[in-house]
Design an enzyme around this catalytic site. Structure first.
Site, mmCIF file in Angstrom:
data_model
loop_
_atom_site.group_PDB
_atom_site.id
_atom_site.type_symbol
_atom_site.label_atom_id
_atom_site.label_comp_id
_atom_site.label_asym_id
_atom_site.label_seq_id
_atom_site.Cartn_x
_atom_site.Cartn_y
_atom_site.Cartn_z
ATOM 1 N N LYS A 100 0.858 -1.200 0.000
ATOM 2 C CA LYS A 100 0.000 0.000 0.000
ATOM 3 C C LYS A 100 0.889 1.243 0.000
ATOM 4 O O LYS A 100 1.905 1.280 0.709
ATOM 5 C CB LYS A 100 -0.892 -0.040 1.248
ATOM 6 C CG LYS A 100 -1.946 1.053 1.323
ATOM 7 C CD LYS A 100 -2.849 0.837 2.543
ATOM 8 C CE LYS A 100 -3.909 1.891 2.690
ATOM 9 N NZ LYS A 100 -4.811 1.634 3.833
ATOM 10 N N SER A 117 -9.674 1.742 2.856
ATOM 11 C CA SER A 117 -8.815 2.510 1.988
ATOM 12 C C SER A 117 -7.782 1.662 1.239
ATOM 13 O O SER A 117 -7.194 2.132 0.272
ATOM 14 C CB SER A 117 -8.081 3.568 2.806
ATOM 15 O OG SER A 117 -7.245 2.942 3.771
ATOM 16 N N SER A 138 -9.834 -0.702 7.030
ATOM 17 C CA SER A 138 -9.286 -0.586 5.681
ATOM 18 C C SER A 138 -8.559 -1.810 5.131
ATOM 19 O O SER A 138 -8.178 -1.801 3.955
ATOM 20 C CB SER A 138 -8.357 0.616 5.599
ATOM 21 O OG SER A 138 -9.128 1.776 5.533
HETATM 22 N N1 GLN Z 1 -13.018 3.997 6.312
HETATM 23 C C1 GLN Z 1 -12.485 4.414 7.563
HETATM 24 C C2 GLN Z 1 -12.119 5.868 7.473
HETATM 25 O O1 GLN Z 1 -12.410 6.453 6.500
HETATM 26 C C3 GLN Z 1 -11.303 3.564 7.923
HETATM 27 C C4 GLN Z 1 -10.088 3.903 7.170
HETATM 28 C C5 GLN Z 1 -8.918 3.025 7.504
HETATM 29 O O2 GLN Z 1 -9.060 1.974 8.140
HETATM 30 N N2 GLN Z 1 -7.726 3.471 7.131
HETATM 31 O O3 GLN Z 1 -11.542 6.427 8.340
#
Ligand code: GLN
Length: 482
Positions: free
Chosen positions: A79, A154, A178
């Site tokens: 990532k 994400s 994410s």
């Molecule tokens: N979707 C969640 C957010 O927008 C989690 C994001 C993540 O785990 N990096 O914060």
């Protein structure tokens, strides 16, 4: 069977028995990414050139019986919020579009020791803030099962890459879901380890008390192999802990709790049915199952959206045009910072910084941030009490299967709801995994989530394998054949 569809252990066996070579696997993987990338946009960078040589070095080690273990020559995608020395680490943000990492993240040092081969850097929501990868400054990633749909976020690029077979496994980061949510949306296994067991050194911080690196893979054993390689105490991360694993049962004596609050409103019938299906099979095998209640779970989104933005507003203060990445000039240094941040950050990141700064401001600190911290503590207590009663907690991973691109972009609150089931594990620091179990009416994957108490990661993985065997989900995206 094509090499790219095999598990890490199967590939390693073929390499050891000299029936296949890492360089053959890499060309298989590279051909796949070359043809799928224009469709999916899973990667922000592909490292093809260097990899031919690196794969050949692995070939030689296997030829000479000197391989360094299960991950030698295995192509892994990373990532793009994890630093690989000498490569760009953009966090899918304009702010870091020209930022080249001067050092390796600890997870990269560890994977280097295993001689993995990095396929490239994967797309994400800007600074890991989002649930669909639509917040990337460099364009969205598509779901390999159906390109009209999002891959989740994400870590959407990591999930799409593994799903499309452009890599054998990938690293993601999970602050509120994410890793698990995109894994569920793409029909894969996503594992968020116990907080502190994998070093965050070199992971660009979003919300430090919640962020955790973990694997996205085709099966549970691959996740275990990667977790074993990347975990362990690291003096460079102040929140790193000794990974002293606790064994809990995963055979029929294990007790399973179904979280009542995550089987109610806000969860689709389809997602609920996946849990019921798994419970039915566990019951048939003789496992003890009971319904449990964690009332504070209903507040997790509210707690998270105070704590995560508060931490992000502090973490992202370092992007000021002076030290990293983008600089947009102004008449004064103050104006330069203002211009840089106005231009460098996207809307969602700005929204979080505003929310966080507000929650931390003198007049509101106790009312908002302080209250959220107290509620978080209570929720952790609720979890510890429940774990006196049951070994594993089960729930859907996501309220629904993947949604269409564009469907939720204009409504942030609706987008935030996709993490309803995953956020609690981050708030409580628990290990949690998503296992693919079935398909929705639209032929999109659905997953089931399991959680257990801190430092029982390996037992959790063992128990997950029981379910994985039983559901026998085919992870190959049907959509890609079209
Ligand atoms: N979707 C969640 C957010 O927008 C989690 C994001 C993540 O785990 N990096 O914060």
């Amino acid at each position: 069977m094509e090499l790219k569809n095999l598990s890490i252990r199967q590939l390693n066996n073929l390499f050891v028995e000299k029936k296949a070579k890492p360089s053959e696997l890499y060309s298989d993987i590279f051909d796949t990414s070359a043809s799928s990338e224009s469709l999916l946009h899973a990667h922000l960078a592909l490292f093809e050139e260097k990899n031919i040589e690196i794969a050949k070095n692995s070939d030689k080690r296997f030829e000479n019986g000197e391989s360094t273990g299960l991950l030698d020559g295995i192509p892994i995608a990373i990532k793009d919020n994890i630093n690989i020395k000498g490569e760009l680490t953009t966090c899918s943000s304009k702010m870091l579009s020209n930022y080249r990492s001067p050092y390796n993240a600890t997870v990269i040092e560890k994977l280097d020791n295993e001689n993995v081969l990095y396929t490239g850097k994967t797309n994400l929501d800007e600074f890991a803030m989002g649930s669909s990868t639509e917040n990337s400054a460099f364009g969205l990633t598509k779901n390999p099962w159906n390109t009209d749909y999002v891959p989740g976020g994400s870590s959407g690029g990591s999930a799409a890459s593994v799903s499309a077979r452009s890599s054998i496994g990938a690293l993601g980061s999970d602050t509120g879901g994410s890793i698990r949510q995109p894994a569920a949306f793409c029909g894969l296994v996503g594992f968020k380890p116990t907080y502190g067991t994998v070093s965050r050194y070199g992971l660009i911080a979003f919300a430090s008390s919640l962020d955790q690196i973990g694997p996205i893979t085709k099966n549970v054993d691959d996740a275990r192999i990667i977790y074993n390689a990347i975990s362990g105490h690291d003096a460079l991360d102040a929140t790193s802990i000794d990974n002293n694993q606790i064994n809990i049962p995963f055979d029929k004596s294990a007790k399973i709790g179904v979280i009542k609050e995550l089987m109610e409103d806000g969860i689709s019938d389809e997602s609920r049915n996946e849990v019921s299906k798994v419970l039915e099979s566990l019951k048939n095998q003789g496992y003890q199952i009971k319904e449990v209640s964690l009332p504070l779970i209903k507040l997790s989104i509210s707690i998270y959206y105070l704590i995560a933005p508060a931490e992000c507003s502090a973490n992202l203060a370092r992007f000021d045009g002076v030290r990293y990445g983008l600089r947009v000039e102004g008449k004064t240094s103050y104006e330069m910072m203002q211009n840089t941040r106005a231009e460098g950050f996207g809307d969602e990141v700005k929204r979080r910084i505003l929310l966080g700064t507000y929650a931390l401001s003198a007049g509101y600190y106790d009312e908002y941030y302080g209250k959220a911290l107290r509620a978080r503590k209570k929720m952790i207590d609720e979890f510890s009490n429940i774990f006196n009663d049951v070994d594993y907690l089960i729930s859907p991973t996501t309220p629904t299967a993947a949604f269409k691109a564009g469907e939720k972009t204009s409504n942030p609150l609706e987008m935030y709801m996709s993490d309803l089931c995953t956020i609690p594990a981050n708030l409580a620091g628990l290990p949690a995994i998503s296992i693919p179990t079935g398909l929705s009416k639209e032929n999109l994957p659905l997953g089931v989530q399991l959680m257990s108490k801190p430092l029982t990661d390996l037992s959790l993985l063992n128990f997950s394998e029981v379910i994985e065997k039983e559901v026998d989900f085919d992870t190959f995206p049907k959509g890609l054949e079209k």
